[in-house]
Write a protein that holds these residues in place. Sequence first.
Motif, PDB file in Angstrom:
ATOM      1  N   THR A  24       0.830  -1.202   0.000  1.00  0.00           N
ATOM      2  CA  THR A  24       0.000   0.000   0.000  1.00  0.00           C
ATOM      3  C   THR A  24       0.866   1.254   0.000  1.00  0.00           C
ATOM      4  N   ALA A  25       1.927   1.246   0.797  1.00  0.00           N
ATOM      5  CA  ALA A  25       2.837   2.395   0.845  1.00  0.00           C
ATOM      6  C   ALA A  25       3.475   2.672  -0.517  1.00  0.00           C
ATOM      7  N   ARG A  26       3.640   1.635  -1.316  1.00  0.00           N
ATOM      8  CA  ARG A  26       4.228   1.788  -2.654  1.00  0.00           C
ATOM      9  C   ARG A  26       3.196   2.063  -3.737  1.00  0.00           C
ATOM     10  N   GLY A  27       1.941   2.064  -3.368  1.00  0.00           N
ATOM     11  CA  GLY A  27       0.892   2.320  -4.344  1.00  0.00           C
ATOM     12  C   GLY A  27       0.360   1.074  -5.022  1.00  0.00           C
ATOM     13  N   TYR A  28       0.727  -0.103  -4.526  1.00  0.00           N
ATOM     14  CA  TYR A  28       0.203  -1.355  -5.067  1.00  0.00           C
ATOM     15  C   TYR A  28      -1.117  -1.656  -4.368  1.00  0.00           C
ATOM     16  N   ARG A  29      -1.915  -2.511  -4.977  1.00  0.00           N
ATOM     17  CA  ARG A  29      -3.205  -2.870  -4.392  1.00  0.00           C
ATOM     18  C   ARG A  29      -3.241  -4.356  -4.072  1.00  0.00           C
ATOM     19  N   PHE A  30      -2.768  -4.704  -2.899  1.00  0.00           N
ATOM     20  CA  PHE A  30      -2.884  -6.068  -2.405  1.00  0.00           C
ATOM     21  C   PHE A  30      -4.190  -6.120  -1.610  1.00  0.00           C
ATOM     22  N   ASP A  31      -5.050  -7.049  -1.939  1.00  0.00           N
ATOM     23  CA  ASP A  31      -6.377  -7.146  -1.352  1.00  0.00           C
ATOM     24  C   ASP A  31      -6.309  -7.636   0.092  1.00  0.00           C
ATOM     25  N   SER A  32      -6.467  -6.717   1.023  1.00  0.00           N
ATOM     26  CA  SER A  32      -6.367  -7.061   2.452  1.00  0.00           C
ATOM     27  C   SER A  32      -7.486  -7.990   2.910  1.00  0.00           C
ATOM     28  N   THR A  33      -8.578  -8.067   2.151  1.00  0.00           N
ATOM     29  CA  THR A  33      -9.664  -8.972   2.554  1.00  0.00           C
ATOM     30  C   THR A  33      -9.259 -10.434   2.402  1.00  0.00           C
ATOM     31  N   ARG A  34      -8.157 -10.693   1.735  1.00  0.00           N
ATOM     32  CA  ARG A  34      -7.678 -12.071   1.568  1.00  0.00           C
ATOM     33  C   ARG A  34      -6.906 -12.553   2.803  1.00  0.00           C
ATOM     34  N   ILE A  35      -6.632 -11.657   3.739  1.00  0.00           N
ATOM     35  CA  ILE A  35      -5.928 -12.037   4.968  1.00  0.00           C
ATOM     36  C   ILE A  35      -6.974 -12.510   5.976  1.00  0.00           C
ATOM     37  N   ALA A  36      -6.889 -13.781   6.342  1.00  0.00           N
ATOM     38  CA  ALA A  36      -7.890 -14.371   7.234  1.00  0.00           C
ATOM     39  C   ALA A  36      -7.860 -13.755   8.635  1.00  0.00           C
ATOM     40  N   ARG A  37      -6.666 -13.439   9.128  1.00  0.00           N
ATOM     41  CA  ARG A  37      -6.529 -12.868  10.477  1.00  0.00           C
ATOM     42  C   ARG A  37      -5.737 -11.565  10.390  1.00  0.00           C
ATOM     43  N   PRO A  38      -6.312 -10.501   9.823  1.00  0.00           N
ATOM     44  CA  PRO A  38      -5.556  -9.274   9.578  1.00  0.00           C
ATOM     45  C   PRO A  38      -5.142  -8.517  10.834  1.00  0.00           C
ATOM     46  N   ASP A  39      -5.861  -8.684  11.926  1.00  0.00           N
ATOM     47  CA  ASP A  39      -5.544  -7.938  13.143  1.00  0.00           C
ATOM     48  C   ASP A  39      -4.788  -8.773  14.161  1.00  0.00           C
ATOM     49  N   ALA A  40      -4.284  -9.924  13.722  1.00  0.00           N
ATOM     50  CA  ALA A  40      -3.615 -10.831  14.644  1.00  0.00           C
ATOM     51  C   ALA A  40      -2.265 -10.278  15.075  1.00  0.00           C
ATOM     52  N   GLY A  41      -1.930 -10.516  16.300  1.00  0.00           N
ATOM     53  CA  GLY A  41      -0.601 -10.185  16.789  1.00  0.00           C
ATOM     54  C   GLY A  41       0.325 -11.357  16.533  1.00  0.00           C
ATOM     55  N   CYS A  42       1.582 -11.129  16.768  1.00  0.00           N
ATOM     56  CA  CYS A  42       2.555 -12.200  16.566  1.00  0.00           C
ATOM     57  C   CYS A  42       3.595 -12.093  17.677  1.00  0.00           C
TER      58      CYS A  42
END
Length: 141
Positions: A68-86
Amino acid sequence: MRLWSLHPSILDRAALVACWREGLLAQKVLAGGTKGYTRHPQLQRFQQVEDPPAAIGHFLQALQAEATARGYRFDSTRIARPDAGCPGIPVTSGQLGYELAHLRRKVAERAPLWLPRLPEVAAPAPSFVEVPGGIEGWERP
């Protein structure tokens, strides 16, 4: 499958896109959604944490943020656990050095103008924490 341990900001376009695609495949494997790649060596580090789907979600979120910072469009809805910590998956300094050298060779061939953006010493991706050691046992040098 190359799931880079390196910080996404130093990956060239091809490495970032490939890591995203392969990270999505890894997410599917870790969720039990495919029979292939279940024993792939690079998945071991995600399989060894308490919550593998959360760990790969965290990894993918960092890739998506860089894209996103580079202007690309990676579909974040494809991330099953987008708010997960690690918890910080350990990666050895030797592995980071190996991957940086590998990336340097790849970039020299396909995107030589990107070479000056590569650091002398590699920093790990946000999902990882650097620990002392050589190349990881799962790596295939």
